[in-house]
Design a protein around this motif. Structure first.
Motif, PDB file in Angstrom:
ATOM      1  N   LEU A   1       0.834  -1.208   0.000  1.00 22.53           N
ATOM      2  CA  LEU A   1       0.000   0.000   0.000  1.00 22.53           C
ATOM      3  C   LEU A   1       0.874   1.266   0.000  1.00 22.53           C
ATOM      4  O   LEU A   1       0.666   2.185  -0.795  1.00 22.53           O
ATOM      5  CB  LEU A   1      -0.897  -0.003   1.251  1.00 22.53           C
ATOM      6  CG  LEU A   1      -1.821   1.192   1.432  1.00 22.53           C
ATOM      7  CD1 LEU A   1      -2.939   1.156   0.390  1.00 22.53           C
ATOM      8  CD2 LEU A   1      -2.407   1.213   2.838  1.00 22.53           C
ATOM      9  N   ILE A   2       1.861   1.269   0.875  1.00 24.25           N
ATOM     10  CA  ILE A   2       2.726   2.454   0.962  1.00 24.25           C
ATOM     11  C   ILE A   2       3.555   2.602  -0.315  1.00 24.25           C
ATOM     12  O   ILE A   2       3.659   3.686  -0.880  1.00 24.25           O
ATOM     13  CB  ILE A   2       3.643   2.384   2.204  1.00 24.25           C
ATOM     14  CG1 ILE A   2       2.804   2.404   3.482  1.00 24.25           C
ATOM     15  CG2 ILE A   2       4.621   3.555   2.219  1.00 24.25           C
ATOM     16  CD1 ILE A   2       3.610   2.179   4.756  1.00 24.25           C
ATOM     17  N   ALA A   3       4.098   1.481  -0.802  1.00 27.45           N
ATOM     18  CA  ALA A   3       4.961   1.538  -1.987  1.00 27.45           C
ATOM     19  C   ALA A   3       4.195   2.072  -3.197  1.00 27.45           C
ATOM     20  O   ALA A   3       4.692   2.932  -3.934  1.00 27.45           O
ATOM     21  CB  ALA A   3       5.535   0.159  -2.294  1.00 27.45           C
ATOM     22  N   VAL A   4       2.974   1.588  -3.389  1.00 34.55           N
ATOM     23  CA  VAL A   4       2.169   2.029  -4.529  1.00 34.55           C
ATOM     24  C   VAL A   4       1.910   3.535  -4.440  1.00 34.55           C
ATOM     25  O   VAL A   4       2.053   4.267  -5.420  1.00 34.55           O
ATOM     26  CB  VAL A   4       0.836   1.233  -4.600  1.00 34.55           C
ATOM     27  CG1 VAL A   4      -0.149   1.895  -5.546  1.00 34.55           C
ATOM     28  CG2 VAL A   4       1.115  -0.201  -5.030  1.00 34.55           C
ATOM     29  N   ASN A   5       1.579   3.991  -3.236  1.00 34.46           N
ATOM     30  CA  ASN A   5       1.296   5.419  -3.074  1.00 34.46           C
ATOM     31  C   ASN A   5       2.545   6.281  -3.241  1.00 34.46           C
ATOM     32  O   ASN A   5       2.476   7.378  -3.790  1.00 34.46           O
ATOM     33  CB  ASN A   5       0.635   5.664  -1.719  1.00 34.46           C
ATOM     34  CG  ASN A   5      -0.853   5.394  -1.793  1.00 34.46           C
ATOM     35  OD1 ASN A   5      -1.629   6.264  -2.143  1.00 34.46           O
ATOM     36  ND2 ASN A   5      -1.252   4.159  -1.523  1.00 34.46           N
TER      37      ASN A   5
ATOM     38  N   ALA B   1       3.235   9.061  -6.174  1.00 32.99           N
ATOM     39  CA  ALA B   1       3.662  10.424  -5.848  1.00 32.99           C
ATOM     40  C   ALA B   1       5.006  10.761  -6.505  1.00 32.99           C
ATOM     41  O   ALA B   1       5.532  11.853  -6.316  1.00 32.99           O
ATOM     42  CB  ALA B   1       3.758  10.591  -4.333  1.00 32.99           C
ATOM     43  N   GLY B   2       5.570   9.813  -7.248  1.00 34.95           N
ATOM     44  CA  GLY B   2       6.787  10.094  -7.993  1.00 34.95           C
ATOM     45  C   GLY B   2       8.072   9.658  -7.320  1.00 34.95           C
ATOM     46  O   GLY B   2       9.155   9.926  -7.812  1.00 34.95           O
TER      47      GLY B   2
ATOM     48  N   ARG C   1      -2.152  10.628   2.803  1.00 36.88           N
ATOM     49  CA  ARG C   1      -1.884  12.047   2.525  1.00 36.88           C
ATOM     50  C   ARG C   1      -0.989  12.639   3.599  1.00 36.88           C
ATOM     51  O   ARG C   1      -0.095  13.430   3.307  1.00 36.88           O
ATOM     52  CB  ARG C   1      -3.195  12.838   2.454  1.00 36.88           C
ATOM     53  CG  ARG C   1      -3.897  12.670   1.113  1.00 36.88           C
ATOM     54  CD  ARG C   1      -5.158  13.498   1.061  1.00 36.88           C
ATOM     55  NE  ARG C   1      -4.893  14.924   1.203  1.00 36.88           N
ATOM     56  CZ  ARG C   1      -5.837  15.834   1.413  1.00 36.88           C
ATOM     57  NH1 ARG C   1      -7.097  15.466   1.534  1.00 36.88           N
ATOM     58  NH2 ARG C   1      -5.539  17.103   1.512  1.00 36.88           N
ATOM     59  N   GLU C   2      -1.259  12.245   4.851  1.00 38.46           N
ATOM     60  CA  GLU C   2      -0.423  12.753   5.940  1.00 38.46           C
ATOM     61  C   GLU C   2       1.003  12.216   5.795  1.00 38.46           C
ATOM     62  O   GLU C   2       1.974  12.956   5.961  1.00 38.46           O
ATOM     63  CB  GLU C   2      -0.988  12.337   7.301  1.00 38.46           C
ATOM     64  CG  GLU C   2      -0.134  12.891   8.444  1.00 38.46           C
ATOM     65  CD  GLU C   2      -0.541  12.417   9.823  1.00 38.46           C
ATOM     66  OE1 GLU C   2      -1.551  11.702   9.958  1.00 38.46           O
ATOM     67  OE2 GLU C   2       0.190  12.757  10.776  1.00 38.46           O
ATOM     68  N   LEU C   3       1.125  10.938   5.463  1.00 38.95           N
ATOM     69  CA  LEU C   3       2.457  10.362   5.286  1.00 38.95           C
ATOM     70  C   LEU C   3       3.239  11.129   4.214  1.00 38.95           C
ATOM     71  O   LEU C   3       4.397  11.510   4.437  1.00 38.95           O
ATOM     72  CB  LEU C   3       2.349   8.875   4.900  1.00 38.95           C
ATOM     73  CG  LEU C   3       3.678   8.187   4.558  1.00 38.95           C
ATOM     74  CD1 LEU C   3       4.634   8.184   5.745  1.00 38.95           C
ATOM     75  CD2 LEU C   3       3.454   6.762   4.065  1.00 38.95           C
ATOM     76  N   LEU C   4       2.595  11.391   3.073  1.00 46.86           N
ATOM     77  CA  LEU C   4       3.286  12.096   1.984  1.00 46.86           C
ATOM     78  C   LEU C   4       3.664  13.521   2.410  1.00 46.86           C
ATOM     79  O   LEU C   4       4.755  13.998   2.093  1.00 46.86           O
ATOM     80  CB  LEU C   4       2.423  12.120   0.724  1.00 46.86           C
ATOM     81  CG  LEU C   4       2.203  10.743   0.064  1.00 46.86           C
ATOM     82  CD1 LEU C   4       1.196  10.840  -1.067  1.00 46.86           C
ATOM     83  CD2 LEU C   4       3.516  10.156  -0.444  1.00 46.86           C
ATOM     84  N   ALA C   5       2.774  14.176   3.147  1.00 47.12           N
ATOM     85  CA  ALA C   5       3.066  15.538   3.624  1.00 47.12           C
ATOM     86  C   ALA C   5       4.250  15.528   4.584  1.00 47.12           C
ATOM     87  O   ALA C   5       5.123  16.397   4.538  1.00 47.12           O
ATOM     88  CB  ALA C   5       1.833  16.134   4.297  1.00 47.12           C
ATOM     89  N   ARG C   6       4.280  14.507   5.437  1.00 45.96           N
ATOM     90  CA  ARG C   6       5.402  14.425   6.393  1.00 45.96           C
ATOM     91  C   ARG C   6       6.717  14.104   5.687  1.00 45.96           C
ATOM     92  O   ARG C   6       7.771  14.590   6.074  1.00 45.96           O
ATOM     93  CB  ARG C   6       5.097  13.396   7.468  1.00 45.96           C
ATOM     94  CG  ARG C   6       4.090  13.918   8.469  1.00 45.96           C
ATOM     95  CD  ARG C   6       3.938  12.920   9.558  1.00 45.96           C
ATOM     96  NE  ARG C   6       2.894  13.296  10.480  1.00 45.96           N
ATOM     97  CZ  ARG C   6       3.126  13.613  11.752  1.00 45.96           C
ATOM     98  NH1 ARG C   6       4.352  13.623  12.215  1.00 45.96           N
ATOM     99  NH2 ARG C   6       2.132  13.917  12.534  1.00 45.96           N
ATOM    100  N   ILE C   7       6.645  13.271   4.659  1.00 41.69           N
ATOM    101  CA  ILE C   7       7.849  12.971   3.886  1.00 41.69           C
ATOM    102  C   ILE C   7       8.388  14.262   3.267  1.00 41.69           C
ATOM    103  O   ILE C   7       9.585  14.558   3.365  1.00 41.69           O
ATOM    104  CB  ILE C   7       7.552  11.926   2.783  1.00 41.69           C
ATOM    105  CG1 ILE C   7       7.330  10.552   3.422  1.00 41.69           C
ATOM    106  CG2 ILE C   7       8.688  11.866   1.758  1.00 41.69           C
ATOM    107  CD1 ILE C   7       6.854   9.483   2.449  1.00 41.69           C
TER     108      ILE C   7
END
Ligand code: CA
Length: 224
Positions: free
Chosen positions: A11-15, A19-20, A104-110
């Motif tokens: 799930l995380i890898a796909v997202n 996101a590039g 979305r939160e994970l990507l924002a934190r990254i």
């Protein structure tokens, strides 16, 4: 990403990929260590509860090793106690996300951790002679067309493009691109130079990489 639950990993890898980012996966710490001998990631997403070695132990190990000490780490965990967060932050992680979390939160934190810990990666776009490199999303392109590069080739091109017109020896390139000379022989540099040139050949940018006889390589701003 070090995560032992296959669904969560997927799930995380796909997202991340959507996101590039390029996501490299490991299900445990030994696998992550093997992977990191080949590739130095821009960030480590680290699960706490892992078989064999705990994530928090791995975080301490990464911080204690000169080669990996400055790689940002985000810890993902179901442990929400304040004492756990303190332990993780004391182990040197840069951020801490409690499961369940939104992607979305994970990507924002990254993005936030990247900005804070690796400003040199920034959102910077480097462009030389029509060759464009976007470091955060790990993309090389020319005229809107993506150029497929392996991790080492991408890091090498990034180094070259940020250090154009200077000559580097194979030993220097090993230090800069691989980050650790213990594991790789100098002739490996030539192998990856060849791959990078092949990837850049269709657009003619292979001519920017100049072999400097008896010394090493130089990246030119204009093809000679
Ligand atoms: Ca786990």
């Amino acid at each position: 990403m070090v995560e032992d639950e296959p669904e969560m990993q997927q799930l995380i890898a796909v997202n991340l990929q959507q996101a590039g980012y390029r996501a490299l996966r490991a299900a445990n710490v030994p696998a992550a260590e093997t992977l990191m001998r080949e590739v130095r990631p821009n960030m480590v997403l680290l699960d706490w509860t892992l078989p064999e070695t705990l994530g928090v132990t791995f975080a301490r190990r990464l911080r204690g090793d000169q080669r990996t000490a400055d790689i940002p780490i985000i810890m993902l965990t179901a442990r929400a106690q304040e004492s756990d967060k303190v332990t993780a932050l004391d182990a040197g992680v840069d951020d801490y996300i409690t499961k369940p979390f939104s992607l979305r939160e994970l990507l924002a934190r990254i993005r936030a951790v990247m900005r804070r810990c690796a400003p040199q990666l920034g959102d910077d776009v480097i462009e030389i002679a029509g060759l464009k490199l976007e470091s955060v999303v790990h993309r090389a392109s020319c005229g809107g067309h993506d150029i497929e590069l392996g991790d080492i080739e991408f890091r090498m091109l990034h180094f070259f493009m940020t250090h154009a017109e200077r000559v580097y020896s194979r030993a220097q390139l090993l230090d800069e691109v691989w980050g650790d000379r213990v594991f790789v022989e100098e002739r490996t540099v030539d192998v990856h130079i060849r791959r990078l040139r092949q990837a850049l050949a269709p657009t003619g940018h292979d001519r920017l990489i100049e072999t400097v006889r008896g010394t090493g390589y130089r990246f030119r701003r204009n093809p000679g």
